[in-house]
Design a protein around this motif. Structure first.
Motif, PDB file in Angstrom:
ATOM      1  N   ILE A  71      33.432  31.268  50.397  1.00  0.00           N
ATOM      2  CA  ILE A  71      33.367  32.717  50.587  1.00  0.00           C
ATOM      3  C   ILE A  71      31.948  33.167  50.258  1.00  0.00           C
ATOM      4  CG2 ILE A  71      35.818  33.125  50.149  1.00  0.00           C
ATOM      5  CD1 ILE A  71      35.016  34.321  47.419  1.00  0.00           C
ATOM      6  N   ILE A  72      31.495  34.168  50.975  1.00  0.00           N
ATOM      7  CA  ILE A  72      30.152  34.717  50.786  1.00  0.00           C
ATOM      8  C   ILE A  72      30.307  36.134  50.256  1.00  0.00           C
ATOM      9  CG2 ILE A  72      27.990  35.358  51.909  1.00  0.00           C
ATOM     10  CD1 ILE A  72      28.785  33.246  54.105  1.00  0.00           C
ATOM     11  N   ILE A  73      29.879  36.342  49.013  1.00  0.00           N
ATOM     12  CA  ILE A  73      29.919  37.686  48.429  1.00  0.00           C
ATOM     13  C   ILE A  73      28.737  38.446  49.007  1.00  0.00           C
ATOM     14  CG2 ILE A  73      29.777  39.059  46.328  1.00  0.00           C
ATOM     15  CD1 ILE A  73      30.942  36.656  44.838  1.00  0.00           C
TER      16      ILE A  73
ATOM     17  N   LYS B 117      31.054  43.009  36.200  1.00  0.00           N
ATOM     18  CA  LYS B 117      31.302  41.697  35.598  1.00  0.00           C
ATOM     19  C   LYS B 117      32.745  41.274  35.837  1.00  0.00           C
ATOM     20  CE  LYS B 117      30.674  41.527  31.153  1.00  0.00           C
ATOM     21  NZ  LYS B 117      30.439  41.230  29.718  1.00  0.00           N
ATOM     22  N   GLN B 118      33.673  42.203  35.732  1.00  0.00           N
ATOM     23  CA  GLN B 118      35.077  41.879  35.956  1.00  0.00           C
ATOM     24  C   GLN B 118      35.338  41.484  37.404  1.00  0.00           C
ATOM     25  OE1 GLN B 118      37.889  44.701  34.328  1.00  0.00           O
ATOM     26  NE2 GLN B 118      36.567  45.059  32.566  1.00  0.00           N
ATOM     27  N   LEU B 119      34.663  42.132  38.343  1.00  0.00           N
ATOM     28  CA  LEU B 119      34.821  41.766  39.759  1.00  0.00           C
ATOM     29  C   LEU B 119      34.323  40.346  40.005  1.00  0.00           C
ATOM     30  CD1 LEU B 119      33.674  45.103  41.438  1.00  0.00           C
ATOM     31  CD2 LEU B 119      36.004  44.168  41.412  1.00  0.00           C
ATOM     32  N   VAL B 120      33.151  40.014  39.460  1.00  0.00           N
ATOM     33  CA  VAL B 120      32.599  38.664  39.634  1.00  0.00           C
ATOM     34  C   VAL B 120      33.518  37.640  38.981  1.00  0.00           C
ATOM     35  CG1 VAL B 120      30.659  37.140  39.102  1.00  0.00           C
ATOM     36  CG2 VAL B 120      30.219  39.481  39.861  1.00  0.00           C
ATOM     37  N   THR B 121      34.012  37.949  37.798  1.00  0.00           N
ATOM     38  CA  THR B 121      34.907  37.027  37.105  1.00  0.00           C
ATOM     39  C   THR B 121      36.192  36.805  37.909  1.00  0.00           C
ATOM     40  OG1 THR B 121      34.006  37.678  34.969  1.00  0.00           O
ATOM     41  CG2 THR B 121      36.157  36.606  34.948  1.00  0.00           C
ATOM     42  N   ALA B 122      36.717  37.855  38.515  1.00  0.00           N
ATOM     43  CA  ALA B 122      37.911  37.717  39.355  1.00  0.00           C
ATOM     44  C   ALA B 122      37.632  36.804  40.544  1.00  0.00           C
ATOM     45  CB  ALA B 122      38.386  39.086  39.836  1.00  0.00           C
ATOM     46  N   ALA B 123      36.455  36.930  41.133  1.00  0.00           N
ATOM     47  CA  ALA B 123      36.086  36.064  42.254  1.00  0.00           C
ATOM     48  C   ALA B 123      36.002  34.606  41.811  1.00  0.00           C
ATOM     49  CB  ALA B 123      34.764  36.518  42.865  1.00  0.00           C
ATOM     50  N   VAL B 124      35.422  34.377  40.649  1.00  0.00           N
ATOM     51  CA  VAL B 124      35.309  33.013  40.124  1.00  0.00           C
ATOM     52  C   VAL B 124      36.690  32.426  39.863  1.00  0.00           C
ATOM     53  CG1 VAL B 124      34.533  31.639  38.142  1.00  0.00           C
ATOM     54  CG2 VAL B 124      32.992  33.293  39.190  1.00  0.00           C
ATOM     55  N   GLU B 125      37.568  33.199  39.282  1.00  0.00           N
ATOM     56  CA  GLU B 125      38.927  32.716  39.044  1.00  0.00           C
ATOM     57  C   GLU B 125      39.623  32.368  40.357  1.00  0.00           C
ATOM     58  OE1 GLU B 125      40.666  35.884  36.758  1.00  0.00           O
ATOM     59  OE2 GLU B 125      39.643  35.251  34.921  1.00  0.00           O
ATOM     60  N   TYR B 126      39.410  33.189  41.366  1.00  0.00           N
ATOM     61  CA  TYR B 126      40.019  32.947  42.679  1.00  0.00           C
ATOM     62  C   TYR B 126      39.503  31.652  43.304  1.00  0.00           C
ATOM     63  CZ  TYR B 126      40.810  33.407  47.691  1.00  0.00           C
ATOM     64  OH  TYR B 126      41.138  33.154  48.998  1.00  0.00           O
ATOM     65  N   VAL B 127      38.179  31.451  43.291  1.00  0.00           N
ATOM     66  CA  VAL B 127      37.644  30.249  43.939  1.00  0.00           C
ATOM     67  C   VAL B 127      37.975  28.993  43.155  1.00  0.00           C
ATOM     68  CG1 VAL B 127      35.851  31.493  45.195  1.00  0.00           C
ATOM     69  CG2 VAL B 127      35.298  30.497  42.983  1.00  0.00           C
TER      70      VAL B 127
ATOM     71  N   ALA C 174      38.033  41.554  49.768  1.00  0.00           N
ATOM     72  CA  ALA C 174      37.397  42.317  48.694  1.00  0.00           C
ATOM     73  C   ALA C 174      38.206  42.202  47.421  1.00  0.00           C
ATOM     74  CB  ALA C 174      37.271  43.789  49.090  1.00  0.00           C
ATOM     75  N   PHE C 175      37.504  42.302  46.319  1.00  0.00           N
ATOM     76  CA  PHE C 175      38.111  42.481  45.009  1.00  0.00           C
ATOM     77  C   PHE C 175      37.847  43.937  44.674  1.00  0.00           C
ATOM     78  CE2 PHE C 175      37.152  38.029  45.336  1.00  0.00           C
ATOM     79  CZ  PHE C 175      38.269  37.416  44.798  1.00  0.00           C
ATOM     80  N   ILE C 176      38.888  44.680  44.320  1.00  0.00           N
ATOM     81  CA  ILE C 176      38.722  46.119  44.115  1.00  0.00           C
ATOM     82  C   ILE C 176      39.334  46.571  42.789  1.00  0.00           C
ATOM     83  CG2 ILE C 176      38.631  46.629  46.583  1.00  0.00           C
ATOM     84  CD1 ILE C 176      41.530  47.607  46.374  1.00  0.00           C
ATOM     85  N   ILE C 177      38.768  47.639  42.264  1.00  0.00           N
ATOM     86  CA  ILE C 177      39.317  48.308  41.087  1.00  0.00           C
ATOM     87  C   ILE C 177      39.656  49.723  41.513  1.00  0.00           C
ATOM     88  CG2 ILE C 177      38.863  49.166  38.764  1.00  0.00           C
ATOM     89  CD1 ILE C 177      36.881  46.833  38.424  1.00  0.00           C
TER      90      ILE C 177
ATOM     91  N   ALA D 106      23.763  38.579  46.479  1.00  0.00           N
ATOM     92  CA  ALA D 106      23.030  39.505  45.626  1.00  0.00           C
ATOM     93  C   ALA D 106      22.495  38.770  44.399  1.00  0.00           C
ATOM     94  CB  ALA D 106      23.927  40.654  45.190  1.00  0.00           C
ATOM     95  N   ARG D 107      21.265  39.050  44.048  1.00  0.00           N
ATOM     96  CA  ARG D 107      20.614  38.395  42.914  1.00  0.00           C
ATOM     97  C   ARG D 107      21.393  38.620  41.618  1.00  0.00           C
ATOM     98  NH1 ARG D 107      14.515  37.509  42.819  1.00  0.00           N
ATOM     99  NH2 ARG D 107      15.159  37.596  44.961  1.00  0.00           N
ATOM    100  N   LEU D 108      21.930  39.831  41.403  1.00  0.00           N
ATOM    101  CA  LEU D 108      22.674  40.130  40.186  1.00  0.00           C
ATOM    102  C   LEU D 108      23.895  39.229  40.054  1.00  0.00           C
ATOM    103  CD1 LEU D 108      23.236  41.964  37.719  1.00  0.00           C
ATOM    104  CD2 LEU D 108      24.516  43.437  39.267  1.00  0.00           C
ATOM    105  N   GLN D 109      24.642  39.071  41.119  1.00  0.00           N
ATOM    106  CA  GLN D 109      25.825  38.208  41.087  1.00  0.00           C
ATOM    107  C   GLN D 109      25.421  36.774  40.803  1.00  0.00           C
ATOM    108  OE1 GLN D 109      26.700  39.107  45.030  1.00  0.00           O
ATOM    109  NE2 GLN D 109      27.866  40.954  44.597  1.00  0.00           N
TER     110      GLN D 109
END
Length: 115
Positions: free
Chosen positions: A36-38, A54-64, A13-16, A75-78
């Motif tokens: 990875i499957i969000i 948006k920050q969570l998705v961006t963190a995931a993109v940076e990680y991958v 997980a990416f968490i705040i 999720a459609r939003l992501q």
């Protein structure tokens, strides 16, 4: 907002957190070493409208990108955010059902511009 990545086995997980309280999270499952499957994103009312998702998705993109793996947002939003705002490209794999737009495999190659 600081984002922390946690991982236990095949789940992560990416968490705040604010004042040691988890107020937003985006969870994922690892499918091997290269995907990875969000599977879930949740933002508390306290952070709604502040860009936490948006920050969570961006963190995931940076990680991958850093780890040269792929990401599958369920999720459609992501999915829409990744495509519309991060200039990512779609790809398909032989064992992937591309008939569901919300389940599109996002290829993150080194050729893509940085976030």
């Amino acid at each position: 907002m600081d984002i922390e990545r946690i991982e236990h086995g095949s789940k992560g997980a990416f968490i705040i957190k604010v004042n040691n309280k988890r107020l937003a999270e985006m969870t994922y499952s690892k499918a091997g070493d290269k995907l990875i499957i969000i599977d879930h994103t949740e933002v508390s009312d306290a952070l709604r409208g502040k860009g936490a998702g948006k920050q969570l998705v961006t963190a995931a993109v940076e990680y991958v990108r850093k780890n040269q793996i792929k990401i599958l947002p369920l999720a459609r939003l992501q999915n829409q955010y990744l495509i519309n705002h991060l200039s990512l490209t779609m790809c398909s794999t032989p064992d992937f059902d591309s008939s569901h737009a919300a389940h599109s495999l996002i290829s993150l190659s080194a050729a893509l511009s940085p976030v």
